[in-house]
Motif scaffolding. Structure first.
Motif, PDB file in Angstrom:
ATOM      1  N   ALA A 115       0.796  -1.026   0.133  1.00 20.56           N
ATOM      2  CA  ALA A 115       0.014  -0.067  -0.049  1.00 20.56           C
ATOM      3  C   ALA A 115       0.898   1.219   0.065  1.00 20.56           C
ATOM      4  N   ALA A 116       1.951   1.469   0.800  1.00 17.98           N
ATOM      5  CA  ALA A 116       2.809   2.287   0.817  1.00 17.98           C
ATOM      6  C   ALA A 116       3.524   2.632  -0.451  1.00 17.98           C
ATOM      7  N   ILE A 117       3.843   1.587  -1.035  1.00 14.58           N
ATOM      8  CA  ILE A 117       4.672   1.598  -2.239  1.00 14.58           C
ATOM      9  C   ILE A 117       3.539   2.160  -3.348  1.00 14.58           C
ATOM     10  N   CYS A 118       2.545   1.517  -3.530  1.00 16.49           N
ATOM     11  CA  CYS A 118       1.506   2.221  -4.408  1.00 16.49           C
ATOM     12  C   CYS A 118       1.240   3.532  -4.147  1.00 16.49           C
ATOM     13  N   GLY A 119       1.311   4.069  -2.875  1.00 16.24           N
ATOM     14  CA  GLY A 119       0.935   5.414  -2.520  1.00 16.24           C
ATOM     15  C   GLY A 119       1.892   6.209  -2.869  1.00 16.24           C
ATOM     16  N   THR A 145       4.977  12.140  -2.841  1.00 20.10           N
ATOM     17  CA  THR A 145       5.022  10.859  -2.663  1.00 20.10           C
ATOM     18  C   THR A 145       4.921  10.589  -1.320  1.00 20.10           C
ATOM     19  N   ALA A 146       5.389  11.731  -0.338  1.00 16.61           N
ATOM     20  CA  ALA A 146       5.448  11.677   1.134  1.00 16.61           C
ATOM     21  C   ALA A 146       4.103  11.877   1.820  1.00 16.61           C
ATOM     22  N   THR A 147       4.207  11.136   2.833  1.00 15.30           N
ATOM     23  CA  THR A 147       3.001  11.539   4.077  1.00 15.30           C
ATOM     24  C   THR A 147       3.567  11.966   5.049  1.00 15.30           C
ATOM     25  N   VAL A 176       5.297   4.691   8.519  1.00 15.55           N
ATOM     26  CA  VAL A 176       6.615   4.326   8.869  1.00 15.55           C
ATOM     27  C   VAL A 176       7.232   3.623   7.713  1.00 15.55           C
ATOM     28  N   VAL A 177       6.442   3.132   6.751  1.00 17.35           N
ATOM     29  CA  VAL A 177       6.835   2.390   5.609  1.00 17.35           C
ATOM     30  C   VAL A 177       7.156   3.489   4.505  1.00 17.35           C
ATOM     31  N   ASP A 178       6.280   4.644   4.573  1.00 16.08           N
ATOM     32  CA  ASP A 178       6.288   5.668   3.658  1.00 16.08           C
ATOM     33  C   ASP A 178       7.530   6.506   3.803  1.00 16.08           C
ATOM     34  N   ASP A 179       7.981   6.489   5.251  1.00 16.69           N
ATOM     35  CA  ASP A 179       9.144   7.236   5.543  1.00 16.69           C
ATOM     36  C   ASP A 179      10.210   6.923   5.167  1.00 16.69           C
ATOM     37  N   LEU A 180      10.335   5.500   5.274  1.00 11.58           N
ATOM     38  CA  LEU A 180      11.325   4.473   4.886  1.00 11.58           C
ATOM     39  C   LEU A 180      11.885   4.823   3.232  1.00 11.58           C
ATOM     40  N   PHE A 181      10.833   4.787   2.546  1.00 11.23           N
ATOM     41  CA  PHE A 181      10.998   4.981   1.101  1.00 11.23           C
ATOM     42  C   PHE A 181      11.334   6.305   0.681  1.00 11.23           C
ATOM     43  N   ALA A 182      10.654   7.189   1.578  1.00  9.18           N
ATOM     44  CA  ALA A 182      11.073   8.804   1.346  1.00  9.18           C
ATOM     45  C   ALA A 182      12.415   9.023   1.715  1.00  9.18           C
ATOM     46  N   ILE A 183      13.231   8.175   2.506  1.00 13.89           N
ATOM     47  CA  ILE A 183      14.462   8.448   2.962  1.00 13.89           C
ATOM     48  C   ILE A 183      15.424   7.676   1.840  1.00 13.89           C
ATOM     49  N   LEU A 184      14.988   6.792   1.315  1.00  8.80           N
ATOM     50  CA  LEU A 184      15.715   6.112   0.182  1.00  8.80           C
ATOM     51  C   LEU A 184      15.698   6.994  -1.096  1.00  8.80           C
ATOM     52  N   ILE A 185      14.545   7.553  -1.293  1.00  7.29           N
ATOM     53  CA  ILE A 185      14.415   8.739  -2.522  1.00  7.29           C
ATOM     54  C   ILE A 185      15.559   9.784  -2.200  1.00  7.29           C
ATOM     55  N   ILE A 186      15.302  10.292  -1.343  1.00  6.89           N
ATOM     56  CA  ILE A 186      16.316  11.396  -1.069  1.00  6.89           C
ATOM     57  C   ILE A 186      17.902  10.909  -1.151  1.00  6.89           C
ATOM     58  N   ALA A 187      18.099   9.668  -0.834  1.00  6.07           N
ATOM     59  CA  ALA A 187      19.392   9.290  -0.708  1.00  6.07           C
ATOM     60  C   ALA A 187      20.052   9.060  -2.005  1.00  6.07           C
ATOM     61  N   VAL A 188      18.972   8.442  -2.688  1.00  3.01           N
ATOM     62  CA  VAL A 188      19.366   7.864  -4.163  1.00  3.01           C
ATOM     63  C   VAL A 188      19.375   8.891  -5.419  1.00  3.01           C
ATOM     64  N   PHE A 189      18.305   9.760  -5.263  1.00  6.14           N
ATOM     65  CA  PHE A 189      17.764  10.669  -6.226  1.00  6.14           C
ATOM     66  C   PHE A 189      18.315  12.195  -6.117  1.00  6.14           C
ATOM     67  N   ILE A 355      -1.763  14.159   3.107  1.00  4.21           N
ATOM     68  CA  ILE A 355      -1.186  15.397   3.644  1.00  4.21           C
ATOM     69  C   ILE A 355       0.474  15.067   3.613  1.00  4.21           C
ATOM     70  N   GLY A 356       1.258  15.719   2.889  1.00  2.00           N
ATOM     71  CA  GLY A 356       2.372  15.468   2.699  1.00  2.00           C
ATOM     72  C   GLY A 356       3.172  16.693   3.069  1.00  2.00           C
ATOM     73  N   PHE A 357       3.212  17.280   4.173  1.00  2.00           N
ATOM     74  CA  PHE A 357       3.750  18.364   4.411  1.00  2.00           C
ATOM     75  C   PHE A 357       4.998  18.357   4.719  1.00  2.00           C
ATOM     76  N   THR A 358       5.875  17.867   5.706  1.00  2.00           N
ATOM     77  CA  THR A 358       7.217  18.003   5.895  1.00  2.00           C
ATOM     78  C   THR A 358       8.233  17.597   5.080  1.00  2.00           C
ATOM     79  N   VAL A 359       8.128  16.161   4.701  1.00  2.00           N
ATOM     80  CA  VAL A 359       9.008  15.602   3.949  1.00  2.00           C
ATOM     81  C   VAL A 359       8.881  16.249   2.372  1.00  2.00           C
ATOM     82  N   SER A 360       7.526  16.623   2.072  1.00  2.00           N
ATOM     83  CA  SER A 360       7.271  16.984   0.631  1.00  2.00           C
ATOM     84  C   SER A 360       8.105  18.306   0.461  1.00  2.00           C
TER      85      SER A 360
END
Length: 464
Positions: A115-119, A145-147, A176-189, A355-360
C-alpha cells in the motif's frame, strides 16, 4: 503448545494490550506535534506575507564554522540539521515495527508495504502525466510521494475520536513504511556529487556508534558528540545529512531483555520525541513554509503543470494508490484486513495520507534548489494540496466516526472492573465458564418468575 494455524494472515487484527497502549501514547504525542507543526506553518505564512523582507533575511542568515564546511543558512540548518532529529525518531519507529510490530511478520507486512509503495508510485505517475502533457519539469516527481505522519495523525485523532484502533494502526504503519521509502528517495535521487572521504569517515563513525551500542556503553556525553560528528561528515559528503539520523535510529535495540522495563530504543525515543515534535519539526516548518499566497500565486498553483501535478498527486494520487494497493493485496494474496473494518474506512485513511507537509517541503527544496521562484510555488502547492486532502479526509472520517462510536464503547467496557477491557479476556476459558454460569443463572431466574406468574411450583417440574 498449540498447533500452527492455517488461517489467512489478518493484518490489523486485535492488538495486544501493551501494543495498544503504546499506540495510544504515540498518537497523543503526534497530536501535540501536529498542532505545533500547524501553528508554525501558519506563523511562517503570516510572517512571509506581512514582513517578507525580515523573513527572508532571517532564514537566509548564515552561521556555523566555515572551516569544516558548516557555514549554513538558518533554513539549511533547519532542513538538514533539525530534520536529522526527526528522521532519527523515524528510524527508531521503523526499527520497532520491524522487530516487534506489524512488519515483523512478512505476511502481515505485505499489506502496508505494498500500500505504501503504491501510495508513492501513483502520485509520481500523476505528476509525471500532468507535466508530460503540460510541458513542465519532471524534477518534482517525488514531491507528492511523502506523507506527513504528524499532521495526518493529528487530524485523525481530533476528528476520528471513536474510530477503531486498527484504523489508526494502519495509518501509523503505512507512514513508517512511507518514511523509509522517502529516505531512500532522498539518498538515491537527490545526491549529486559525493565526497568519498567524508562519506567513508561518516560510515566509520556509524560503525563505531554501532559497536558502542553492542558493548553496552552508556552515557549521552559519548553518543551525542559522536552523532554530531557523524552528521557533520554526512553533510560534507554530499549525501543528505538526514540519512545519518535514520541510520543511527535503526541501530538502537528495540526489544526488551530480561529485567528491562523498556528497551534502549524505547527509552531514547521517549527522551528525543519531545525535542523532535516540539522543537525540530516546528522550526523546520517556520523557515520552510513561508511562501507568498497572493491571488496570483494561488492561481499559478492550479495552472502551472509542476504545481498542479503536486496538488493532484497528493489529493488524487495518494488516495487511489493506497486504496488500490490495499484492495489488490487483500483481493489477490492471503493478507486481509480486520473484518471489523470496511473499505470506506480504508478510503478515508488513504485520502488522509495525502497530507504531505514536512518531507514534501524538503523534497521540493531539493528538487528545485536552483530555481527559488519555482521552489516557493512548489511549497505553495504542497500547502494547498495538503489542506485539500485534510478537508476531504476530514469529511469522510467524520461520517465514519459516528458508525464506530458504539464499537469503541464496547472496546473500553470493563464490567468486572478489573482494569482490563473485557475484550482482552474473551479468550480465557474461565471467562467463558463464568459467562455461561451467568447466562444459566439468568435463565433460571426467568423460569422461576414465569412459574410464579402462572401459579405453578418449581418442585413439581421435571428437573431435566
Amino acid at each position: 503448545m498449540s498447533a500452527p494455524s492455517n488461517r489467512r494472515s489478518i493484518f490489523l487484527g486485535r492488538m495486544s494490550l501493551p501494543e495498544r497502549n503504546y499506540l495510544a501514547d504515540a498518537l497523543r504525542a503526534e497530536t501535540v506535534g501536529g498542532i505545533l507543526l500547524l501553528a508554525a506553518a501558519v506563523a511562517a505564512l503570516i510572517w512571509a506575507n506581512t514582513l517578507g523582507g525580515s523573513y527572508e533575511a532571517v532564514r537566509g542568515f548564515h552561521l556555523g564554522p566555515s572551516a569544516v564546511g558548516l557555514d549554513l543558512s538558518v533554513q539549511h540548518w533547519a532542513a538538514n540539521g533539525l530534520l536529522a532529529i526527526f528522521f532519527f525518531v523515524a528510524g527508531i519507529e521503523l526499527k520497532r515495527e520491524l522487530v516487534a510490530g506489524e512488519l515483523r511478520d512478512p505476511r502481515a507486512a505485505a499489506l502496508p508495504v505494498i500500500a505504501a509503495i503504491c501510495g508513492m508510485v501513483v502520485p509520481a505517475v500523476v505528476y509525471f502525466a500532468v507535466n508530460s502533457l503540460g510541458g513542465g519539469s519532471l524534477q518534482g516527481w517525488a514531491v507528492p510521494t511523502a506523507t506527513d505522519i504528524a499532521f495526518a495523525l493529528a487530524v485523525l485523532a481530533v476528528i476520528g475520536t471513536s474510530l477503531p484502533a486498527a484504523l489508526r494502526a494502519f495509518l501509523l504503519t503505512l507512514a513508517v513504511v512511507d518514511d523509509l521509502f522517502a529516505i531512500l528517495i532522498i539518498a538515491v535521487f537527490f545526491t549529486s556529487t559525493i565526497n568519498f572521504l567524508a562519506l567513508g569517515l561518516s560510515v566509520a563513525g556509524l560503525v563505531l556508534f554501532h559497536l558502542l551500542l553492542r558493548k553496552g556503553v552508556r552515557g549521552w556525553y559519548v553518543y551525542v558528540p559522536l552523532a554530531v560528528v557523524i552528521w557533520g561528515l554526512m553533510e560534507n559528503s554530499g549525501v543528505h545529512a538526514t540519512i545519518a539520523g535514520v541510520a543511527m535510529g535503526l541501530m538502537l535495540r528495540c526489544t526488551r531483555r530480561e529485567g528491562e522495563t523498556s528497551s534502549p530504543g524505547e527509552h531514547i525515543e521517549h527522551l528525543v520525541r519531545p525535542l523532535s515534535a516540539g522543537f525540530a519539526v516546528p522550526l523546520f516548518a517556520l523557515f520552510s513554509a513561508g511562501v507568498s499566497l497572493s491571488g496570483g500565486a494561488v492561481h499559478d498553483v492550479f495552472t502551472r503543470p509542476e504545481t498542479l501535478g503536486v496538488v493532484l498527486g497528493l489529493v488524487v494520487g495518494k488516495t487511489l494508490g493506497i486504496f488500490g494497493g490495499t484492495w489488490c493485496t487483500a483481493r489477490f494474496t492471503k493478507a486481509q484486513l480486520n473484518p471489523d473494518l470496511k473499505w470506506p474506512d480504508v478510503f478515508a485513511v488513504a485520502s488522509l495520507a495525502g497530507i504531505g507537509f514536512t518531507v514534501s517541503l524538503l523534497i521540493g527544496e531539493l528538487a528545485f534548489s536552483e530555481n527559488p521562484v519555482l521552489t516557493d510555488e512548489i511549497k505553495a502547492s504542497v500547502l494547498i494540496g495538503s489542506l485539500l486532502a485534510a478537508v476531504f479526509a476530514g469529511i469522510l472520517l467524520k461520517v465514519r466516526n459516528a458508525k464506530y462510536k458504539a464499537l469503541c464503547e464496547d472496546e473500553e467496557r470493563d464490567e468486572d472492573q478489573d482494569g482490563i477491557p473485557d475484550i482482552y479476556e474473551l479468550d480465557k476459558p474461565e471467562f467463558h465458564l463464568r459467562m455461561a454460569a451467568i447466562h444459566e443463572a439468568k435463565a433460571a431466574e426467568h423460569r422461576r418468575l414465569a412459574e410464579l406468574a402462572s401459579g405453578t411450583h418449581a418442585e413439581d417440574d421435571d428437573p431435566a
